[in-house]
Scaffold this motif. Structure first.
Motif, mmCIF file in Angstrom:
data_model
loop_
_atom_site.group_PDB
_atom_site.id
_atom_site.type_symbol
_atom_site.label_atom_id
_atom_site.label_comp_id
_atom_site.label_asym_id
_atom_site.label_seq_id
_atom_site.Cartn_x
_atom_site.Cartn_y
_atom_site.Cartn_z
ATOM 1 N N ALA A 1 -0.691 -13.016 -5.044
ATOM 2 C CA ALA A 1 -1.262 -12.399 -3.839
ATOM 3 C C ALA A 1 -1.270 -10.886 -3.940
ATOM 4 C CB ALA A 1 -0.490 -12.849 -2.596
ATOM 5 N N TRP A 2 -0.263 -10.314 -4.592
ATOM 6 C CA TRP A 2 -0.213 -8.851 -4.681
ATOM 7 C C TRP A 2 -1.417 -8.288 -5.427
ATOM 8 C CZ3 TRP A 2 -0.238 -6.802 -9.486
ATOM 9 C CH2 TRP A 2 0.371 -7.492 -10.530
ATOM 10 N N LEU A 3 -1.952 -9.027 -6.392
ATOM 11 C CA LEU A 3 -3.134 -8.558 -7.117
ATOM 12 C C LEU A 3 -4.332 -8.513 -6.167
ATOM 13 C CD1 LEU A 3 -4.459 -7.689 -9.798
ATOM 14 C CD2 LEU A 3 -4.965 -10.106 -10.186
ATOM 15 N N LEU A 4 -4.470 -9.526 -5.356
ATOM 16 C CA LEU A 4 -5.561 -9.559 -4.384
ATOM 17 C C LEU A 4 -5.390 -8.440 -3.355
ATOM 18 C CD1 LEU A 4 -5.710 -13.437 -3.909
ATOM 19 C CD2 LEU A 4 -7.021 -12.019 -5.507
ATOM 20 N N ASN A 5 -4.147 -8.162 -2.957
ATOM 21 C CA ASN A 5 -3.896 -7.083 -2.006
ATOM 22 C C ASN A 5 -4.231 -5.719 -2.603
ATOM 23 O OD1 ASN A 5 -3.024 -8.957 -0.132
ATOM 24 N ND2 ASN A 5 -0.865 -8.642 -0.585
ATOM 25 N N LEU A 6 -3.987 -5.542 -3.903
ATOM 26 C CA LEU A 6 -4.331 -4.277 -4.559
ATOM 27 C C LEU A 6 -5.834 -4.005 -4.514
ATOM 28 C CD1 LEU A 6 -2.132 -4.120 -7.785
ATOM 29 C CD2 LEU A 6 -2.082 -2.549 -5.846
ATOM 30 N N ARG A 7 -6.622 -5.075 -4.477
ATOM 31 C CA ARG A 7 -8.083 -4.935 -4.429
ATOM 32 C C ARG A 7 -8.564 -4.563 -3.033
ATOM 33 N NH1 ARG A 7 -9.162 -10.554 -7.657
ATOM 34 N NH2 ARG A 7 -8.518 -9.826 -9.721
ATOM 35 N N GLY A 8 -7.693 -4.691 -2.039
ATOM 36 C CA GLY A 8 -8.066 -4.402 -0.654
ATOM 37 C C GLY A 8 -8.041 -2.912 -0.368
ATOM 38 N N SER B 1 12.988 6.371 -6.514
ATOM 39 C CA SER B 1 11.734 7.111 -6.290
ATOM 40 C C SER B 1 10.640 6.208 -5.735
ATOM 41 C CB SER B 1 11.234 7.714 -7.600
ATOM 42 O OG SER B 1 12.173 8.612 -8.116
ATOM 43 N N ARG B 2 9.886 6.737 -4.795
ATOM 44 C CA ARG B 2 8.729 6.016 -4.257
ATOM 45 C C ARG B 2 7.494 6.847 -4.555
ATOM 46 N NH1 ARG B 2 8.437 2.159 0.743
ATOM 47 N NH2 ARG B 2 6.238 1.660 0.669
ATOM 48 N N LEU B 3 6.485 6.210 -5.179
ATOM 49 C CA LEU B 3 5.278 6.891 -5.627
ATOM 50 C C LEU B 3 4.035 6.181 -5.129
ATOM 51 C CD1 LEU B 3 6.373 7.006 -9.383
ATOM 52 C CD2 LEU B 3 6.514 8.921 -7.784
ATOM 53 N N ALA B 4 3.090 6.930 -4.571
ATOM 54 C CA ALA B 4 1.775 6.367 -4.257
ATOM 55 C C ALA B 4 1.067 6.127 -5.589
ATOM 56 C CB ALA B 4 0.975 7.330 -3.394
ATOM 57 N N VAL B 5 0.335 5.029 -5.688
ATOM 58 C CA VAL B 5 -0.333 4.692 -6.948
ATOM 59 C C VAL B 5 -1.762 4.212 -6.717
ATOM 60 C CG1 VAL B 5 1.778 4.095 -8.214
ATOM 61 C CG2 VAL B 5 0.579 2.307 -6.927
ATOM 62 N N THR B 6 -2.553 4.335 -7.771
ATOM 63 C CA THR B 6 -3.838 3.655 -7.851
ATOM 64 C C THR B 6 -3.693 2.593 -8.929
ATOM 65 O OG1 THR B 6 -4.698 5.227 -9.461
ATOM 66 C CG2 THR B 6 -5.178 5.672 -7.138
ATOM 67 N N ALA B 7 -4.436 1.518 -8.776
ATOM 68 C CA ALA B 7 -4.313 0.390 -9.696
ATOM 69 C C ALA B 7 -5.615 0.169 -10.448
ATOM 70 C CB ALA B 7 -3.951 -0.873 -8.919
ATOM 71 N N THR B 8 -5.463 -0.134 -11.742
ATOM 72 C CA THR B 8 -6.598 -0.501 -12.580
ATOM 73 C C THR B 8 -6.253 -1.797 -13.298
ATOM 74 O OG1 THR B 8 -7.079 1.838 -12.951
ATOM 75 C CG2 THR B 8 -8.108 0.254 -14.456
ATOM 76 N N GLU B 9 -7.100 -2.809 -13.142
ATOM 77 C CA GLU B 9 -6.890 -4.071 -13.836
ATOM 78 C C GLU B 9 -7.436 -3.949 -15.253
ATOM 79 O OE1 GLU B 9 -8.290 -7.482 -11.531
ATOM 80 O OE2 GLU B 9 -8.028 -6.257 -9.726
ATOM 81 N N VAL B 10 -6.633 -4.350 -16.226
ATOM 82 C CA VAL B 10 -7.043 -4.326 -17.624
ATOM 83 C C VAL B 10 -7.095 -5.779 -18.093
ATOM 84 C CG1 VAL B 10 -6.535 -3.455 -19.936
ATOM 85 C CG2 VAL B 10 -5.896 -2.096 -17.914
ATOM 86 N N TRP B 11 -8.282 -6.213 -18.499
ATOM 87 C CA TRP B 11 -8.536 -7.602 -18.876
ATOM 88 C C TRP B 11 -8.628 -7.738 -20.387
ATOM 89 C CZ3 TRP B 11 -8.263 -11.465 -15.405
ATOM 90 C CH2 TRP B 11 -8.241 -11.101 -14.055
#
Length: 145
Positions: free
Chosen positions: A75-82, A93-103
């Motif tokens: 579910a977390w992968l689907l949430n990252l797409r939201g 440490s807490r860091l804001a991030v952007t996510a990139t899926e690598v296939w």
């Protein structure tokens, strides 16, 4: 197939201990470095947490959307797409991030896969062998604030 009840329970307890201890407890879970991914539920809008084994590639954090080898993605992968914001807690440490899926079709996939598989003591290779879906590596890049 979704994660089992014991798997979900263990993940919730792990995330709670990690958060309550300020990252002192839970960062090295059984010799596996672990971060907590914070997302927002794509349908519910509710904050979600997922403890995940991670590797490093430069300044990027690498996690694997293995879902314990289940055929459905986590579910977390689907949430990252939201549209919601995402962040990680690594130790204290807490860091804001952007996510990139690598296939697997990406030329860097094999190298990144080996990094996270080695960190998780070969478990991802076993998970991949037990599912029909391709498992992406997710690159989490800190956002400059």
């Amino acid at each position: 197939m979704a994660p089992t009840l014991p798997q979900r329970w263990m993940a919730r307890v792990h995330a709670a201990l990690y958060a309550r201890s300020g990252g002192v407890v839970g960062h090295n879970a059984g010799s596996v470095p672990t971060l907590v991914l914070h997302t927002v539920g794509r349908r519910s809008g509710t904050p979600r947490e997922a403890p995940l084994a991670y590797g490093r590639d430069g300044s990027s954090y690498l996690v694997t959307a293995s879902n314990w080898g289940h055929d459905a993605p986590p579910a977390w992968l689907l949430n990252l797409r939201g549209p919601g914001p995402s962040s990680i807690q690594v130790g204290s440490s807490r860091l804001a991030v952007t996510a990139t899926e690598v296939w697997p079709s990406d030329p860097s996939y094999a190298r990144l896969w080996e990094i996270v598989n080695a960190v998780n003591h070969g478990r991802y290779r076993r998970y991949a062998a037990g599912t029909r879906r391709e498992i992406p590596v997710v690159r989490l890049d800190p956002v400059d604030t």
